[in-house]
Every structure is written in structure tokens, then in C-alpha cells.
Motif scaffolding. Structure first.
Motif, PDB file in Angstrom:
ATOM      1  N   MET B   1      71.457 122.335 -18.053  1.00 18.24           N
ATOM      2  CA  MET B   1      71.124 122.674 -19.433  1.00 18.24           C
ATOM      3  C   MET B   1      70.381 121.514 -20.093  1.00 18.24           C
ATOM      4  O   MET B   1      70.701 120.362 -19.898  1.00 18.24           O
ATOM      5  CB  MET B   1      72.416 122.939 -20.189  1.00 18.24           C
ATOM      6  N   PHE B  50      69.735 122.997 -38.033  1.00 24.42           N
ATOM      7  CA  PHE B  50      70.021 124.365 -38.473  1.00 24.42           C
ATOM      8  C   PHE B  50      69.660 124.636 -39.926  1.00 24.42           C
ATOM      9  O   PHE B  50      69.081 125.659 -40.243  1.00 24.42           O
ATOM     10  CB  PHE B  50      71.499 124.696 -38.271  1.00 24.42           C
ATOM     11  N   SER B 156      70.826 132.737 -39.360  1.00 23.48           N
ATOM     12  CA  SER B 156      71.938 131.980 -38.786  1.00 23.48           C
ATOM     13  C   SER B 156      72.560 132.760 -37.624  1.00 23.48           C
ATOM     14  O   SER B 156      73.115 132.183 -36.702  1.00 23.48           O
ATOM     15  CB  SER B 156      72.990 131.654 -39.847  1.00 23.48           C
ATOM     16  N   TYR B 157      72.412 134.081 -37.692  1.00 24.41           N
ATOM     17  CA  TYR B 157      72.933 134.903 -36.605  1.00 24.41           C
ATOM     18  C   TYR B 157      72.270 134.561 -35.276  1.00 24.41           C
ATOM     19  O   TYR B 157      72.905 134.567 -34.221  1.00 24.41           O
ATOM     20  CB  TYR B 157      72.730 136.389 -36.924  1.00 24.41           C
ATOM     21  N   LEU B 159      71.340 131.754 -34.309  1.00 25.89           N
ATOM     22  CA  LEU B 159      71.635 130.382 -33.891  1.00 25.89           C
ATOM     23  C   LEU B 159      72.957 130.259 -33.149  1.00 25.89           C
ATOM     24  O   LEU B 159      73.322 129.192 -32.680  1.00 25.89           O
ATOM     25  CB  LEU B 159      71.687 129.457 -35.119  1.00 25.89           C
ATOM     26  N   MET B 160      73.698 131.369 -33.057  1.00 28.19           N
ATOM     27  CA  MET B 160      75.056 131.305 -32.512  1.00 28.19           C
ATOM     28  C   MET B 160      75.131 130.698 -31.105  1.00 28.19           C
ATOM     29  O   MET B 160      75.987 129.880 -30.826  1.00 28.19           O
ATOM     30  CB  MET B 160      75.681 132.708 -32.482  1.00 28.19           C
ATOM     31  N   GLU B 161      74.222 131.096 -30.229  1.00 30.50           N
ATOM     32  CA  GLU B 161      74.273 130.589 -28.854  1.00 30.50           C
ATOM     33  C   GLU B 161      73.991 129.086 -28.844  1.00 30.50           C
ATOM     34  O   GLU B 161      74.704 128.309 -28.229  1.00 30.50           O
ATOM     35  CB  GLU B 161      73.258 131.315 -27.961  1.00 30.50           C
ATOM     36  N   SER B 163      74.286 127.012 -31.237  1.00 30.99           N
ATOM     37  CA  SER B 163      75.233 126.216 -32.016  1.00 30.99           C
ATOM     38  C   SER B 163      76.422 125.748 -31.185  1.00 30.99           C
ATOM     39  O   SER B 163      77.133 124.838 -31.575  1.00 30.99           O
ATOM     40  CB  SER B 163      75.716 127.002 -33.231  1.00 30.99           C
ATOM     41  N   GLN B 164      76.604 126.358 -30.015  1.00 35.58           N
ATOM     42  CA  GLN B 164      77.719 125.926 -29.178  1.00 35.58           C
ATOM     43  C   GLN B 164      77.395 124.674 -28.376  1.00 35.58           C
ATOM     44  O   GLN B 164      78.265 124.074 -27.767  1.00 35.58           O
ATOM     45  CB  GLN B 164      78.148 127.079 -28.257  1.00 35.58           C
ATOM     46  N   VAL B 165      76.127 124.287 -28.388  1.00 37.35           N
ATOM     47  CA  VAL B 165      75.758 123.067 -27.658  1.00 37.35           C
ATOM     48  C   VAL B 165      75.048 122.030 -28.518  1.00 37.35           C
ATOM     49  O   VAL B 165      74.908 120.884 -28.122  1.00 37.35           O
ATOM     50  CB  VAL B 165      74.861 123.369 -26.427  1.00 37.35           C
ATOM     51  N   SER B 166      74.569 122.436 -29.687  1.00 36.79           N
ATOM     52  CA  SER B 166      73.733 121.506 -30.449  1.00 36.79           C
ATOM     53  C   SER B 166      73.745 121.851 -31.932  1.00 36.79           C
ATOM     54  O   SER B 166      74.209 122.923 -32.329  1.00 36.79           O
ATOM     55  CB  SER B 166      72.298 121.590 -29.924  1.00 36.79           C
ATOM     56  N   ASP B 167      73.215 120.936 -32.750  1.00 37.66           N
ATOM     57  CA  ASP B 167      73.009 121.228 -34.166  1.00 37.66           C
ATOM     58  C   ASP B 167      71.531 121.435 -34.462  1.00 37.66           C
ATOM     59  O   ASP B 167      71.114 121.458 -35.610  1.00 37.66           O
ATOM     60  CB  ASP B 167      73.552 120.089 -35.035  1.00 37.66           C
ATOM     61  N   ASP B 195      70.708 127.809 -21.958  1.00 35.83           N
ATOM     62  CA  ASP B 195      70.491 127.778 -20.511  1.00 35.83           C
ATOM     63  C   ASP B 195      69.151 128.367 -20.072  1.00 35.83           C
ATOM     64  O   ASP B 195      68.761 128.238 -18.918  1.00 35.83           O
ATOM     65  CB  ASP B 195      71.616 128.543 -19.795  1.00 35.83           C
TER      66      ASP B 195
END
Lengths: 162, 210
Positions: B1, B50, B156-157, B159-161, B163-167, B195
């Protein structure tokens, strides 16, 4: 009067007469924790339910419900010397912005955020005294600390106060 | 990643090329649809925190008509076709020939809403098929989901994926513009999942240093 804008994945702690505001909550949840008699408050703009979702070892605590709320409440207590048992909460947001037919968990992010916020506040023993959550619309919220009033603006239904 | 922060200029150029080819095809599709010539700006690849993502479409509380697609396949991601309300009205008047279409129609008229979704469907389909041809990756859009609301609440919807790895978000942004009056001015945003970047680069034989 001065207003502090809380960004996505962030929280802010302050006291009256300053107001706290966050714009464009979709599936995110805006959480206000306040001490009504001392006129101090904190607001978080939580994006995801649980820090277990993080794939990074170091991450922004303010992003997740389960990590943002404990640090925010601790900061509120330490900054103003308030008693935890006097704290109350109001919450708004957690919408489902797109109407999917599928049942994928990832798509239910709004309801999961609401649930996580409520669970975390419960474990912190802070009662939620008002809420405007769920639905299908975005919200902008502003908290008047003096009046303990949360104004909620949507483009479909105008302004309401809780 | 690949962490968004580690993306090089070279990588960004490759992503721009994807935007270029994809949106070029979509612009042709849009111009056939409205029977006018449609131009596009050079794509930009934005690496932004974000809270700055919404600046792309004019600010957090700007009301937008957004059609969202979940992209499935070898390089999954999120895709938005975004019009401001005024632009959506102009487009719908041209598509339907009905001059009475207004803001109200976008919220409540089934025909107006499905015309907007179908436009998104055609454009996303042409964008992704050329992306697919270019990379050899298998990609397909979900059915379109239209929502009209504040830009921040909508975006923002997507950005969910990430947001689990970065800002930070990596966004491939291309603007489509009607040449004559520049009355239709829309944004095509592609947000690959974290990914997916590696798979996109690999499909083109590009080295990735993690």
C-alpha cells in the motif's frame, strides 16, 4: 461573536461566549459535550466508529468515536476543572447520504457512527440529552454554550434547535 | 500500500493521464448528449487534507447535485460526478427541452432526477471503459446514486476507505465545460481506494517504492 470551526476528524474545547460550529456533517457525527452551569463545552466531528478500522499504527485520535471522545472529555475536564458527573451531551449527524440497496457494512457508516458515539458516551457516563441523528440529509451544527442550544441547519428542512 | 504522502510527481503524472483519457471520453459522451461541444480542463491530481477536499467544488456548504458510483473490479474506488444546482438545472433543461425545470425539480421530479443519474451513468461508463482500456484493469461502476446536499456531507462519504489509512485524499479531478457559454461546468472526481494505487501502477509497469 467569535466562533470556532471544528474540522472533520478534529475536536475543540472552549467556553462561552465563544460558539462551536462544524459544517457539512454527512455520515459523520457531531458530538457536543458540555457543563451547563459552567458554560464550557467541547465539540468533535467524528468520521469513523472505531479505531480498530485504522490500518496505520499512528493515527489521528480525533477521527474515531472510540478514541476522540475520551481524549476530548479529558481535555475538557482538565482545562476547566469541571466534574465529569455534571457533563451532558448533544449529538447530530450520522446520515445515510446515499440510498444503497446492498447490505454492505461499509455503506452503513452513518448508523455505525451513531451507535459508536452512543456506546462511547455511555462508557464515559455522559448522558445524551438531545439528538438529531440518522435520516438522509447533511447537517451544519452550531452550539451556543451560554444557552446550551444546538442549532442544526439542513438544506431541506431549514434550521431547528435541540 | 502506498501512503498518499509518498506519492511522487511521476506517479501523479500517471494518474493525471488516467484522468485525461477517462474524462476525454466522458466529455465526448456529454457533448453527444447535449448536442453541444464540451471541453475539459487538464486533469489535476490533488493530494489534500480531508477538510480541504470540498474546496474543489466551492466550499463545505455549497449545495451540489452529486451522482456517486462505487467502482468495483481490479482497482476499486469511489467516483463522483458533481454539478452545482445552477449547472444541474442548465443541463436538465438542455436534456429534456423543458424550460420550467428549476431547483424544486431537482429535489422532487422523478424525471429530472433520473435524467441526472442517467447522465452520470453514461459519463462514468465512458470514463471507466477508457481507464480500463488504458490499464488492462477490469473496472465497472455500480448503479448511480444521486443526492442533492451540502458538498462536505456528500464528499466525506467518498473518503471513508482512505480515512482508514490516512488524513489525506488523492483525488483525480477533471472539469468538463460546455465550450460556448461555459454554462455546464462539472467535476469528475475519482478517488481510488488505498490499495488500488499499487495495482494501477503495476498494471502500467511502473515501479513502486514503498
Amino acid at each position: 461573536m467569535h466562533t470556532i470551526n471544528v474540522k472533520i476528524s478534529d475536536y475543540q474545547v472552549t467556553k462561552a461566549p465563544i460558539k462551536l460550529k462544524t459544517t457539512g456533517l454527512g455520515s459523520c457525527v457531531g458530538v457536543v459535550v458540555f457543563e451547563p452551569s459552567r458554560h464550557v463545552a467541547a465539540m468533535a466531528h467524528v468520521m469513523l466508529p472505531s479505531s480498530e478500522l485504522s490500518r496505520d499504527l499512528t493515527f489521528n485520535l480525533a477521527k474515531y468515536a472510540d478514541t476522540a471522545l475520551p481524549v476530548m472529555v479529558t481535555e475538557l475536564i482538565q482545562s476547566f476543572g469541571v466534574q465529569r458527573q455534571h457533563l451532558k451531551a448533544k449529538i447530530a449527524g450520522g446520515a445515510q447520504m446515499f440510498q444503497f440497496t446492498g447490505k454492505s457494512e461499509a455503506l452503513r457508516i452513518g448508523p455505525r457512527n451513531i451507535e459508536a458515539v452512543k456506546d462511547t458516551l455511555k462508557s464515559l457516563e455522559i448522558p445524551v440529552i438531545a439528538e438529531d441523528v440518522g435520516g438522509q440529509n447533511g447537517r451544519t451544527i452550531e452550539f451556543d454554550i451560554e444557552k446550551c442550544q444546538l442549532m442544526i441547519r439542513t438544506i431541506h428542512k431549514g434550521i431547528t434547535a435541540i | 500500500m502506498i501512503a498518499p504522502e509518498n506519492l511522487t510527481e511521476y506517479h501523479k503524472d500517471i494518474l493525471k493521464e488516467i484522468g485525461n483519457i477517462g474524462a476525454g471520453n466522458a466529455a465526448t459522451a456529454l457533448s453527444e448528449l447535449v448536442n453541444k461541444s464540451v471541453d475539459m480542463t487538464l486533469p489535476t491530481v490533488k493530494l489534500v487534507p480531508f477538510h480541504e477536499v470540498v474546496q474543489i467544488v466551492g466550499g463545505e456548504e455549497t449545495v451540489v447535485a452529486a451522482t456517486f458510483f462505487r467502482v468495483a473490479g481490479d482497482a476499486p474506488g469511489n467516483m463522483f460526478l458533481i454539478f452545482t444546482l445552477r449547472e444541474a438545472i442548465t443541463l436538465l433543461r438542455q436534456l429534456t427541452g423543458d424550460p420550467n425545470i428549476d431547483e424544486e425539480s431537482i429535489f422532487h421530479s422523478e424525471i429530472a432526477r433520473s435524467a441526472l443519474q442517467e447522465t452520470g451513468n453514461i459519463l462514468a461508463g465512458s470514463y471507466l471503459s477508457s481507464f480500463s482500456d488504458f490499464t488492462g484493469l477490469n473496472l465497472s461502476p455500480s448503479v448511480p446514486f444521486l443526492t442533492v446536499d451540502m458538498a462536505a456531507a456528500v464528499l466525506s462519504y467518498g473518503l471513508m476507505e482512505m480515512s482508514q489509512v490516512s488524513d489525506y485524499a488523492i483525488i483525480i479531478d477533471t472539469q468538463l465545460r460546455e465550450t460556448e457559454h461555459s454554462s455546464i461546468d462539472s467535476h469528475f472526481l475519482l478517488l481510488p481506494d488505498p490499495d488500488s494505487f499499487q495495482r494501477i501502477f503495476k498494471s502500467l509497469g511502473v515501479q513502486v517504492n514503498e
